[in-house]
Design a protein around this motif. Structure first.
Motif, PDB file in Angstrom:
ATOM      1  N   ASP A 123       0.849  -1.191   0.000  1.00 20.94           N
ATOM      2  CA  ASP A 123       0.000   0.000   0.000  1.00 20.94           C
ATOM      3  C   ASP A 123       0.881   1.236   0.000  1.00 20.94           C
ATOM      4  O   ASP A 123       2.064   1.174   0.374  1.00 20.94           O
ATOM      5  N   THR A 124       0.303   2.359  -0.424  1.00 22.50           N
ATOM      6  CA  THR A 124       1.029   3.628  -0.502  1.00 22.50           C
ATOM      7  C   THR A 124       0.240   4.697   0.231  1.00 22.50           C
ATOM      8  O   THR A 124      -0.986   4.775   0.107  1.00 22.50           O
TER       9      THR A 124
ATOM     10  N   TYR B 237      -5.075  -4.094  10.761  1.00 25.42           N
ATOM     11  CA  TYR B 237      -3.983  -3.327  10.161  1.00 25.42           C
ATOM     12  C   TYR B 237      -2.685  -3.497  10.953  1.00 25.42           C
ATOM     13  O   TYR B 237      -1.593  -3.571  10.373  1.00 25.42           O
TER      14      TYR B 237
ATOM     15  N   ARG C 159      -0.803  -6.501   9.880  1.00 32.67           N
ATOM     16  CA  ARG C 159      -0.143  -6.298   8.589  1.00 32.67           C
ATOM     17  C   ARG C 159       1.188  -5.568   8.783  1.00 32.67           C
ATOM     18  O   ARG C 159       2.149  -5.811   8.053  1.00 32.67           O
TER      19      ARG C 159
END
Length: 885
Positions: free
Chosen positions: A340-341, A470, A473
């Protein structure tokens, strides 16, 4: 047309139609995996296991039989020509972890495969799409390469580039590059980066093992001239750690090419290669609180890796390195990847030429910054932290990078062989304000599949769930789960035990756990002693709950993914550790063992909130002996799964003996409390079923009192207590109690974290030290197992049989959950409106489920049909089902 010709044609048509009736089964085959990996290159076994998923539009579909074709070329992949294996039609419902049973495979073997299935009506599917796998280099004799390194300026910290130019007369049929780097690596071939993965390979215990990555470079290699660059960096291969040879990083690599059925090694690392300082060097000792970052000298950076550029660059000789003998094995977990960015949320000036950037979220990964035109040799400094102090000041967590400018337009910085855990970036010595569009940060983790979703009617619970989802992750970079990415980066067994059930529910982590458990097995000592972390680079704190990860994580991986190979491989290691435990249990109960050069402390619970003393000796003894009791319980289940029935009886006896001793030695019959009477001390005996039936009501009453009265309805335990309490709450349908705890907004609690800016969970309830941590994520499984009601039947592991039993606390009106299983997606949604409880369940092909019917219900509807309740459960097969109660 004559009558005879007409009848012949009609007969042919009828026979064709009759034949076709065995097709059109309505099922499709998808998501083919080999060793739970998609199209893996260079696996570490010659007997791989195949899995596939089946989709159907109708209820009750099941697989009656399957056929697998395996061939050395996709052009041979048909029933007549499959030269490696044609299984024929095999009567079996199994479609997970089916072992290869064809011609012997060897190192470098390339195999293409596909599969078709017959349904319960003996109708066959179309063939699946084609998948491929290859076998890695499995023997020392397969290698011609030797380890090489480079000595230049700043050699001890440099991340050098190693180059070889070579010519080949033919592209060949297949070309593989095998890279065994001691430290991280990236590969460039003919100007292009090979693959999109980063921070490769995964972790390993370097004094025992290093890992090989296989790249299929068939599409990148050229006839004639080729240029390859291996760019290597330290990572965990840092001086002073076990197995690390000074002067690294090092790498050995070779390219093998298949031409007309014969493999040849066309190049390999040796002293003929050349090297240079890349411009990147590490400023990290790779020790706790000293993970630093990278210093980059822009004047040394190459504009690209094209052959013309390489020819214009000065290169120097490399040296061959003498590396101690160790296991060199193919990596069997997914590689790290940018997932992800993020762009900055705010940028503020906090001093002269100094800027504070808030990314709006914590993350683990890299930063990419494009600079305005800088002066030659101007040094830009970047520092990182995961939170600000109470006065809003930057907290020094010793995460830092620097960039020394060339003084040209278009300069930028990006990490390569280190990473950070952060939310805030402080940039110093930059006169002009950086632009948001010039700054990107990248979330990086192991490339596993996200395997679940959860949403309910309460936004607070959604926020807690999403924070935990999250967080995990952010903790799973490198083929294991760490405590935190910024301060220690260690694969603590305690943190792992605390989060494994949650992590394996939320994500598809079988390959990651295969990698991590391999490190644990590599770390066991000859006397059975286990460290608290794996890999085990240096001593770290913990206790038996940390060491026993090899048992609990192996069992949960089998239970959640159906991977019996995990149990077969590590059962001897589990027994070895339990022998060590028994050495320190002279009277039957485990006593405190000594610190060693690889392990320190002797904890029970850890990181409990203020007002709870997890250092109390009675609590420590109670927690650890309850854990040993559950280990024996788990070992008897493992022994049963492996068919070791005599072992099963032994472990049952040991479990029962432990229960007796805990009750006789660690229970106060006057007060009806165990240990010190804290929440974990009362919950763990209940969960471990240590408490005699006659005493369960009294102990539960004390537990409720400890929660409601002594702690005002709050959670009051730590890393060990959270998963223990969660599992007990799920099994005992304590949804209302758990819901009331989670809804507390003051300290300690999850909403307290969120209301104080958390996007990931903390190390301590008060926010001390780390704000990206694996202490309190054990609660995450409750959202799926309690609210969603999705649990696997451990007697039919891997969700082959599901238990569907949603728990509906007052205050929640609807829940939507999905859980990806080895067989496909399970979906459970429910809502309660105006006295009607509606439940929608979707079960994938290959699974069955037992659905709990509410006690108060006498009749209900199922897919529109009224049914009189005759049992507390409804048994369903694959498909979609709508219940209304």
């Amino acid at each position: 047309m004559t009558l005879r010709s007409f009848l012949t044609v009609q007969t042919a048509i009828i026979l064709f139609i009759a034949g076709c009736s065995n097709f059109n089964s309505g099922i499709t085959i998808n998501e083919l995996k080999c060793e739970n990996l998609s199209d893996p290159a260079g696996i570490g076994t010659t007997i791989p296991r195949f899995s596939w998923k089946i989709k159907s539009e109708k209820n009750g579909t099941s697989q009656k039989a399957y056929q697998i074709l395996v061939a050395s070329s996709d052009k041979l992949l048909d029933e007549k020509n499959a030269d490696l294996w044609n299984s024929g039609k095999l009567l079996s419902s199994v479609n997970v972890m089916v072992p290869y049973n064809g011609k012997k495979l060897t190192s470098r073997s390339v195999a293409y495969w596909k599969i078709r299935s017959w349904d319960e009506n003996d109708k066959v599917s179309e063939w699946s799409s084609v998948s491929v796998f290859s076998i890695g280099l499995l023997s020392k004799t397969d290698w011609k390469a030797v380890y090489i390194g480079f000595s230049g300026n700043e050699a001890d910290s440099a991340s050098p580039q190693l180059k070889k130019t070579f010519n080949i007369p033919d592209k060949g049929d297949k070309t593989f590059l095998y890279v065994n780097s001691l430290g991280y690596h990236e590969v460039y071939l003919n100007g292009a980066k090979v693959g999109d993965k980063v921070l490769t390979p995964a972790v390993s215990q370097f004094n025992k093992r290093s890992q090989v990555i296989t790249y299929d470079i068939s599409s990148l290699i050229r006839k004639g001239r080729n240029d390859i660059v291996l760019w290597i960096g330290h990572g965990w291969y840092s001086n002073g750690l076990p197995g690390v040879v000074e002067g690294g990083p090092f790498v050995k690599a070779q390219i093998d090419q298949l031409i007309e059925g014969k493999w040849n090694t066309i190049i390999y690392t040796d002293s003929s290669w050349s090297g240079r300082n890349s411009g990147y060097c590490s400023n990290s000792s790779w020790r706790p609180n000293r993970f630093g970052g990278e210093n980059v000298d822009g004047s040394l950076l190459l504009p690209d890796m094209a052959g013309e550029t390489l020819d214009k660059t000065t290169w120097s000789p490399v040296f061959e390195a003498n590396i101690p003998d160790h296991e060199v094995t193919p990596q069997m977990a997914e590689l790290n990847k940018i997932m992800d960015t993020f762009k900055p949320e705010t940028i503020h000036q906090i001093g002269k030429d100094t800027w504070l950037i808030d990314m709006g979220t914590t993350l683990t990964g890299w930063v990419d910054i494009r600079f305005p035109v800088l002066n030659p040799k101007q040094e830009i400094k970047m520092e990182y932290c995961d939170h600000l102090d109470k006065d809003g000041n930057f907290v020094d967590q010793w995460q830092k990078d620097s960039y020394i400018a060339r003084g040209e337009k278009g300069e930028s910085f990006r990490n390569k062989f280190n990473y950070h855990g952060f939310r805030y970036i402080k940039i110093s010595n930059l006169a002009s304000e950086p632009k948001k569009e010039d700054i990107s940060t990248f979330l990086i983790h192991t490339g596993y599949q996200l395997a679940s979703s959860f949403e309910c009617s309460d936004p607070d619970l959604n926020n807690i769930h999403n924070m935990i989802f999250y967080t995990l992750r952010c903790l799973s970079l490198g083929g294991y789960l760490v405590d935190c990415p910024q301060l220690e980066r260690l694969g603590y067994g305690g943190d792992g035990n605390a989060s494994t059930e949650t992590a394996q529910t939320m994500f598809d982590l079988d390959p990651l756990y295969n990698n991590w458990l391999q490190a644990w097995a590599d770390c066991v000592r000859d006397n059975g002693g286990m460290p608290h972390t794996a890999p085990n680079p240096y001593p770290a704190g913990g206790g038996p709950y940390w060491c026993g990860f090899i048992i609990t994580a192996s069992w949960k991986t089998f239970r959640n993914y159906g991977d019996i190979g995990i149990l077969e491989k590590y059962y001897p290691v589990m027994q070895q550790w339990l022998g060590y435990v028994e050495k320190y249990s002279p009277s039957g109960l485990l006593q405190q063992w000594p610190d060693t050069d690889y392990r320190g402390w002797y904890l029970g619970d850890w990181a409990s909130p203020e007002g709870t003393d997890h250092t109390n000796k009675a609590s420590i003894s109670l927690v650890n002996n309850c854990f040993v009791t559950t280990c024996y319980e788990t070992m008897q289940k493992i022994a049963r799964a492996l068919g070791k029935l005599s072992d099963m009886e032994i472990y049952l006896q040991k479990r029962d003996r432990m229960k007796q001793l805990v009750n006789s030695e660690l229970f106060n019959g006057t007060t009806n409390i165990y240990g010190s009477g804290t929440q974990i001390d009362l919950t763990y005996p209940l969960l471990a079923e240590v408490v005699p039936d006659s005493l369960v009501p009294a102990v539960r009453k004390n537990l409720y009192n400890e929660i409601e009265n002594n702690h005002s309805g709050h959670i009051a335990c730590g890393l060990v207590g959270i998963p223990v309490f969660t599992e007990w709450a799920v099994k005992n349908h304590e949804a209302d109690l758990m819901y009331s705890i989670l809804k507390k907004k003051d300290y300690p609690g999850y909403l307290y974290m969120i209301d104080n800016g958390a996007t990931t969970t903390w190390e301590h309830w008060n926010g001390a030290r780390s704000r990206i941590h694996n202490c309190y994520n054990g609660i995450g499984s409750w959202f799926y197992q309690a609210l969603g009601g999705i649990r696997t039947d451990e007697n039919l592991p891997g969700y082959k049989h599901l238990l569907i039993d949603p728990q509906r606390p007052k205050g929640i009106t609807w829940v939507n959950t999905t859980k990806e299983t080895p067989y496909g997606t399970v979906m459970v949604s429910w809502k309660s409106v105006n006295g009607i409880y509606s439940l929608n369940v979707n079960i994938p092909v290959g699974c069955t489920a037992t659905v709990t019917i509410p006690d108060s219900v006498q009749t209900y509807t199922l897919n529109g049909k009224s049914i009189k309740k005759e049992a507390p459960f409804a048994e369903i097969e694959s498909g979609e089902y709508d219940f209304s109660f």
